[in-house]
Design a protein around this motif. Structure first.
Motif, PDB file in Angstrom:
ATOM      1  N   MET A   1      33.524  28.140  36.920  1.00 23.83           N
ATOM      2  CA  MET A   1      33.812  28.801  38.256  1.00 23.83           C
ATOM      3  C   MET A   1      34.165  30.330  38.504  1.00 23.83           C
ATOM      4  SD  MET A   1      36.327  26.102  39.831  1.00 23.83           S
ATOM      5  CE  MET A   1      37.454  26.854  40.025  1.00 23.83           C
TER       6      MET A   1
ATOM      7  N   MET B   1      31.899  31.348  42.241  1.00 22.78           N
ATOM      8  CA  MET B   1      32.811  32.151  42.562  1.00 22.78           C
ATOM      9  C   MET B   1      32.201  33.384  43.133  1.00 22.78           C
ATOM     10  SD  MET B   1      35.921  30.567  43.189  1.00 22.78           S
ATOM     11  CE  MET B   1      36.918  32.394  43.739  1.00 22.78           C
TER      12      MET B   1
ATOM     13  N   ASN C   1      36.262  41.903  39.101  1.00 25.36           N
ATOM     14  CA  ASN C   1      36.735  40.529  37.881  1.00 25.36           C
ATOM     15  C   ASN C   1      35.475  39.768  37.978  1.00 25.36           C
ATOM     16  OD1 ASN C   1      39.402  40.864  39.284  1.00 25.36           O
ATOM     17  ND2 ASN C   1      39.656  39.234  40.011  1.00 25.36           N
ATOM     18  N   MET C   2      34.916  39.221  38.467  1.00 30.26           N
ATOM     19  CA  MET C   2      33.710  38.868  37.513  1.00 30.26           C
ATOM     20  C   MET C   2      32.916  39.594  36.624  1.00 30.26           C
ATOM     21  SD  MET C   2      33.786  36.349  38.757  1.00 30.26           S
ATOM     22  CE  MET C   2      34.200  35.343  39.880  1.00 30.26           C
TER      23      MET C   2
ATOM     24  N   GLY D   1      38.727  37.507  32.008  1.00 32.80           N
ATOM     25  CA  GLY D   1      37.351  36.989  33.295  1.00 32.80           C
ATOM     26  C   GLY D   1      38.758  35.406  33.964  1.00 32.80           C
TER      27      GLY D   1
ATOM     28  N   PRO E   1      42.610  36.295  36.514  1.00 36.09           N
ATOM     29  CA  PRO E   1      42.726  37.055  38.038  1.00 36.09           C
ATOM     30  C   PRO E   1      42.896  35.173  38.415  1.00 36.09           C
ATOM     31  CG  PRO E   1      41.583  39.087  36.699  1.00 36.09           C
ATOM     32  CD  PRO E   1      41.790  37.154  35.900  1.00 36.09           C
ATOM     33  N   GLN E   2      41.961  34.756  37.697  1.00 34.89           N
ATOM     34  CA  GLN E   2      41.768  33.157  38.392  1.00 34.89           C
ATOM     35  C   GLN E   2      43.473  32.122  38.377  1.00 34.89           C
ATOM     36  OE1 GLN E   2      38.236  31.370  36.997  1.00 34.89           O
ATOM     37  NE2 GLN E   2      37.044  33.744  36.931  1.00 34.89           N
TER      38      GLN E   2
ATOM     39  N   LYS F   1      46.262  33.064  38.775  1.00 35.43           N
ATOM     40  CA  LYS F   1      46.836  33.195  39.624  1.00 35.43           C
ATOM     41  C   LYS F   1      47.339  32.404  40.769  1.00 35.43           C
ATOM     42  CE  LYS F   1      45.845  37.866  41.807  1.00 35.43           C
ATOM     43  NZ  LYS F   1      45.594  38.146  42.277  1.00 35.43           N
TER      44      LYS F   1
END
Lengths: 204, 490
Positions: free
Chosen positions: B383, B387, B401-402, B484, B487-488, B490
């Motif tokens: 992901m 992303m 965030n990456m 990592g 944030p995803q 959410k």
């Protein structure tokens, strides 16, 4: 949210550019928004499928999510997007409707013995022949049923919705195919690399 | 010439409500007006006619003011000459000049000249004198409704109005062969009905000032009058009426077919006009009412549709026409969207194509969703990479965030090296993967997937599993992963 540059003032109208390339500026950010949202939704779908035994198959859930996200990206400016968004709410709370519809379909199939009723692809022009005889009106009915939320609207409205919907669908197809290719490419490359690594790893 | 400018200004003002914007200069205006393809220039001709009608309608001021400069004559000559050029005046019967002559010998020359010999501008001075006065009005025409009373008293006005109306009718009809008949008939009638017109003009003017919006009704009424007056044929009337119509969907037009040449000039008319012999008065009144009604037009919430020449003027047919135009313009848009529909004409075939296309798109979406659903399980660790990759490609900006996730592989490797010195081969896959995937710089996280897949290969030694598990068990790594991933989530 990863997406930092959402433009709330987007003219939803997907067919602003009307270009086939779809990666023009008019489409670009909408497509990005859509693909990022779709990724998140896919993760959720995966999580939900892992956690609970899903009634609907994964593809169906993905498809529903795709349409819902498309409608969300449309920001509800067009009828079909609003219909999709409200439809999901309806279906959530009234799931039995699906069962009822299926039963009805079954009954019609039995009574009429028509195999074409079984087709999932909704309506054919022939089916409406008994109704509005003029060819144009028949086809207008078919088109209005194809586009969600436009069943009882007159033809000019349906045509307008159709333009938006077609543009949105094109964008959706592009984004999903790009995403699928990305995922499959990464998957294939990872599997290939895995093969490579396994081959190189000495058996222990 | 000031007169020319005056005329053009007046045309401009009258043209504005018609949505004819950008008629800036005299030259352009003239060119646009005198476009031989008069069919296209119906709108253009409207202000022209209105201007002429205004000129015709307010003779009083003109007469009172006396004669203008010679510039008027030139302008008039130009206008009339051009009018004549527009008309296919070959069909004009020879009777016309005679009838005109019979009525008003002084004015026949100017009338016949442009009609019979379009290119010639042989206006007599008398004509110029008579017309000059009309031209003086243009600026003051609009508010001059009360001036209709004195206007009606002008004896020579009828002939002038008739002449102008005929000229304008010529402009409108153009190729209509029946124009000559109409003109001749009208001219004779007009001249004979002068007195009646004059008497009737006053109340009509008053009415018209009140009935700003009843254009069609007025048109029909005037049509009736004209039909009574002249022996014009119905199709001709229809053409006249329709070309000059400024209809709104909400209004009913009692009679569409009958129209007179003169009425065709003006669009507006009061519904109460029922007098038979009010040709010129009708024109003037209608034009004035039209002028007066122009301002109130926009505020109405009707859909204002201009009926084109030769089309019915029913409210129903107008509404249908509006609807049809809406549909056709949307079909055109759809034609551009749907590939391969350029040659298709006709709604039915076009709708077929649209239906097919929408169905195919929906099928594609279903297929892709199925594909995505199968690919999905592999997405867990992809992901972030995907992303980020997606973001790179699309926007060229990497979400913040990456970064931690990208650094995972690099950080984990030293861990591997330090933590599992014995598992010398452990880094190999990572190294291999890194080298193999070196090009996918942001996708270094892929090695996570690769490593995650290692346990799946059961034939692999436990060492790999341990390596993987070691990696996964490492608190620090897990922390980074969660950083990592969070944030995803959410």
């Amino acid at each position: 949210m990863y997406v930092t540059n959402t433009t709330p003032a987007d003219s939803f109208n997907f067919e602003t550019t009307g270009s086939g390339s779809g990666l023009g500026l008019g489409f670009g950010h909408l497509e990005q928004i859509y693909s990022s949202k779709l990724l998140q939704a896919l993760r959720q779908v995966r999580a939900s499928s892992a956690s609970s035994g899903a009634q609907t198959s994964a593809p169906k859930r993905v498809r529903d999510a795709a349409y819902r996200i498309l409608a969300a990206t449309a920001k509800g400016r067009s009828r079909w997007s609003r219909a999709i968004l409200t439809n999901r709410l309806k279906l959530k709370f009234m799931k039995k409707n699906n069962i009822v519809k299926r039963e009805r379909k079954l009954m019609t199939v039995i009574t009429t013995g028509n195999s074409r009723m079984q087709k999932k692809s909704k309506v054919s022009v022939l089916r409406l022949k008994s109704k509005g005889l003029p060819a144009v009106q028949r086809k207008a009915r078919v088109l209005s049923r194809l586009i969600p939320g436009c069943r009882k609207h007159p033809l000019p409205v349906v045509l307008e919705e159709a333009t938006d919907y077609i543009a949105a669908l094109e964008m959706q197809v592009r984004a999903m195919s790009a995403l699928a290719e990305l995922l499959s490419a990464s998957g294939s490359s990872s599997s290939g690399a895995g093969q490579l690594s396994s081959s190189r790893m000495p058996p222990s | 010439m000031e007169k020319e400018n005056l005329f053009l200004n007046e045309v401009k003002t009258s043209a504005i409500p018609y949505g004819i914007s950008g008629m800036p200069q005299s030259n352009e205006l003239n060119c646009s007006f005198f476009n031989p393809s008069w069919e296209n220039s119906v709108d253009q001709s409207d202000p022209f006619e209105s201007a002429l009608s205004s000129m015709v309608s307010s003779p009083t001021a003109s007469n009172a003011n006396g004669n203008g400069s010679n510039g008027e004559n030139v302008v008039l000559r130009e206008l009339i000459g051009r009018l004549g050029s527009i008309c296919n005046s070959g069909e004009i019967s020879p009777q016309q000049p005679y009838s005109i002559n019979g009525n008003n010998s002084a004015n026949t020359s100017c009338y016949s000249t442009p009609l019979n010999s379009p290119p010639k501008l042989n206006l007599s001075m008398m004509e110029n004198q008579q017309i000059r006065g009309n031209l003086q009005i243009p600026g003051s025409h609009f508010p001059s409704l009360p001036s209709l009373a004195p206007f009606s008293s002008d004896p020579g006005f009828a002939e002038r109005a008739a002449r102008f109306s005929v000229l304008l009718n010529k402009n409108l009809v153009g190729l209509n062969e029946m124009a000559p008949k109409l003109d001749s008939g009208k001219i004779s009638r007009v001249s004979s009905n002068q007195s009646i017109k004059i008497s009737g003009s006053h109340p009509m003017a008053v009415q018209e000032s009140k009935d700003g919006g009843l254009q069609e009704a007025g048109i029909s009424a005037s049509d009736k009058k004209f039909s009574r007056l002249s022996r014009s044929s119905t199709p001709e009337n229809v053409e006249f009426g329709d070309s000059r119509e400024n209809s709104s969907v909400s209004e009913q037009i009692p009679e569409n077919s009958e129209s007179s040449a003169k009425r065709s000039k003006s669009e507006d008319g009061s519904a109460n006009e029922k007098d038979a012999a009010k040709t010129k008065a009708d024109n003037t009144n209608q034009k004035q009412s039209k002028d007066n009604s122009k301002p109130p037009e926009p505020p109405k919430d009707y859909i204002h549709v201009r009926a084109r020449r030769g089309q019915a003027t029913d409210a129903h047919s107008l509404a249908e026409r509006v609807r049809r135009e809406k549909i056709s313009e949307r079909m055109k848009v759809l034609q551009d969207l749907v590939p391969g529909c350029n040659k298709v004409t006709g709604k039915a075939v076009m709708l077929d194509e649209i239906i097919n296309y929408v169905q195919s798109l929906q099928r594609q979406v279903e297929f892709l969703s199925m594909k995505l659903a199968t690919v999905n399980p592999r997405m867990d660790f992809n992901m972030e990479a995907l992303m980020s990759k997606d973001m790179f490609q699309s926007r060229g900006s990497l979400p913040h965030n990456m970064y931690p996730s990208d650094s995972y592989p690099f950080q984990s490797q030293p861990n591997l090296h330090t933590a599992i010195p014995s598992a010398s081969e452990a880094p190999f896959p990572a190294n291999n993967f890194n080298s193999a995937l070196g090009r996918n710089q942001p996708c270094n996280c892929l090695q996570w997937t690769i490593l995650a897949k290692l346990p799946l290969k059961s034939q692999r030694s436990g060492r790999t599993i341990s390596i993987v598990s070691f990696r996964w068990d490492s608190a620090r790594i897990r922390h980074k992963i969660f950083m990592g991933f969070s944030p995803q989530l959410k």
